[in-house]
Design an enzyme around this catalytic site. Sequence first.
Site, PDB file in Angstrom:
ATOM      1  CG  ASP A 245      -2.825 -74.884  65.563  1.00  0.00           C
ATOM      2  OD1 ASP A 245      -2.023 -74.058  66.012  1.00  0.00           O
ATOM      3  OD2 ASP A 245      -3.817 -75.409  65.958  1.00  0.00           O
TER       4      ASP A 245
ATOM      5  CG  ASN B 225      -1.489 -70.309  68.281  1.00  0.00           C
ATOM      6  OD1 ASN B 225      -1.192 -69.993  69.246  1.00  0.00           O
ATOM      7  ND2 ASN B 225      -1.358 -71.314  67.494  1.00  0.00           N
TER       8      ASN B 225
ATOM      9  CG  ASP C  33      -5.034 -71.857  67.507  1.00  0.00           C
ATOM     10  OD1 ASP C  33      -4.575 -72.919  67.483  1.00  0.00           O
ATOM     11  OD2 ASP C  33      -4.618 -70.957  68.691  1.00  0.00           O
TER      12      ASP C  33
ATOM     13  CG  HIS D 244       2.887 -77.630  72.152  1.00  0.00           C
ATOM     14  ND1 HIS D 244       3.365 -78.106  73.205  1.00  0.00           N
ATOM     15  CD2 HIS D 244       3.534 -76.450  71.685  1.00  0.00           C
ATOM     16  CE1 HIS D 244       4.211 -77.173  73.739  1.00  0.00           C
ATOM     17  NE2 HIS D 244       4.453 -76.412  72.716  1.00  0.00           N
ATOM     18  CG  ASP D 245      -1.639 -77.782  67.993  1.00  0.00           C
ATOM     19  OD1 ASP D 245      -1.748 -77.603  69.349  1.00  0.00           O
ATOM     20  OD2 ASP D 245      -1.714 -76.542  67.452  1.00  0.00           O
TER      21      ASP D 245
ATOM     22  CG  PHE E 208      -1.417 -70.136  74.155  1.00  0.00           C
ATOM     23  CD1 PHE E 208      -1.353 -68.653  74.365  1.00  0.00           C
ATOM     24  CD2 PHE E 208      -2.133 -70.456  73.109  1.00  0.00           C
ATOM     25  CE1 PHE E 208      -1.976 -67.632  73.621  1.00  0.00           C
ATOM     26  CE2 PHE E 208      -2.801 -69.517  71.980  1.00  0.00           C
ATOM     27  CZ  PHE E 208      -2.563 -68.115  72.536  1.00  0.00           C
ATOM     28  CG  ASN E 209      -4.379 -74.299  72.910  1.00  0.00           C
ATOM     29  OD1 ASN E 209      -4.108 -73.213  72.371  1.00  0.00           O
ATOM     30  ND2 ASN E 209      -3.959 -75.587  72.451  1.00  0.00           N
TER      31      ASN E 209
ATOM     32  CB  THR F  63      -4.836 -78.261  67.930  1.00  0.00           C
ATOM     33  OG1 THR F  63      -5.396 -77.489  66.822  1.00  0.00           O
ATOM     34  CG2 THR F  63      -5.161 -79.748  67.799  1.00  0.00           C
TER      35      THR F  63
HETATM   36  C1  BDR Z   1      -0.504 -74.500  72.134  1.00  0.00           C
HETATM   37  O1  BDR Z   1      -0.290 -73.167  72.102  1.00  0.00           O
HETATM   38  C2  BDR Z   1      -0.337 -72.547  70.783  1.00  0.00           C
HETATM   39  O2  BDR Z   1       0.422 -71.827  70.504  1.00  0.00           O
HETATM   40  C3  BDR Z   1       0.089 -73.980  69.889  1.00  0.00           C
HETATM   41  O3  BDR Z   1      -0.602 -73.886  68.681  1.00  0.00           O
HETATM   42  C4  BDR Z   1      -0.593 -74.993  70.754  1.00  0.00           C
HETATM   43  O4  BDR Z   1      -1.714 -75.257  70.424  1.00  0.00           O
HETATM   44  C5  BDR Z   1       0.861 -75.104  73.033  1.00  0.00           C
HETATM   45  O5  BDR Z   1       0.658 -74.436  74.115  1.00  0.00           O
HETATM   46 CA    CA Z   2      -3.001 -74.385  68.117  1.00  0.00          CA
END
Ligand code: BDR
Ligand code: CA
Length: 309
Positions: free
Chosen positions: A20, A45, A15, A246-247, A173-174, A132
């Site tokens: 990403d 996102n 996303d 993160h990703d 978040f994901n 991701t």
């Molecule tokens: C995740 O949330 C999104 O905002 C980032 O792309 C990542 O995948 C981190 O919590």
């Molecule tokens: Ca992401």
Amino acid sequence: MSSTTDRIDIWVDCDPGIDDAVMLACVAASSDRLQLHGVSSVAGNLPSDVVTKNVLRLADFLGLPQVPLARGAVRPLVRPAQDAAAVHGAMGLGEVVLPVSTRALEPEPAVVAMQRAIAALPEGRRMTLVPTGPLTNIALLLRVYPQVADRIDRIVLMGGSTVGGNVTPYAEFNVWGDPEAAAMVLGSGLPIVMCGLDVTLKCGLTREQLRGLLEDENPRRAMLGRMLSFYTPVDAEWRYGVCVIHDAATILYLTNPELFSGVTCDIEVDCGDGRRGETRVVPGGDVLRLNDVDMAGFQEALLGQLARL
Ligand code: BDR
Ligand code: CA
């Protein structure tokens, strides 16, 4: 260098999203190790139209191989979509606007394209899924085409946390974005590598390394530097002194697993409203929950990959 048959077969579901975008750059730079079979978008996102456009544009900009690019779910399974435009910018890549893509989307939705790519793998090979974003597409794939489970090697995902959340005190978040989908995937019995906040808060670059990217003469690296500069003010994500990406942890885990450590367990997802999206450890062994990384080794490996763009 590995021969083509040694490469790990992957499908990326994302996303974009600034981190990403860096993850896709790592994929583009690691074609000696990873064989990319396709990329799908998922609302997360930003809304589906935005992240799908970013997938198309990033594929061109980063020079990804000519693989199927497919649009996935436009909203979570049950919940209304709630984006993260405040973190990634209204168009998902900070203030960067990439040139219009020359590539076309697959005519069918992502789950169809994924299933086709998995079924087309030569006998004896199995797909590694790399999600991701929210796990909506992966949950749908497993429900619509349950037979693909036999040909999925593992799911290396960015999501979840057992060290507190980044969107609420409890949730990452994901997983928070589509907890029902996350519960289906994490409870699927498939082998899963969870790159959650436990490890990803340590996966990032220092301010100096970011400045180096920003000032790089290579337009791809400089553009990633520009995207990441937009992202850096997210203070909570500097817990270990790095701007988290993160990703990218998913791809670095595939290319450099020796940098990471983790423990096996099962994970249950809270689908209630109070602690929505919290991921809790329960006894079991389907999930490898990464919880540590050699931070300097990660930085060196990531910058080494970006140097090949
Ligand atoms: C995740 O949330 C999104 O905002 C980032 O792309 C990542 O995948 C981190 O919590
Ligand atoms: Ca992401």
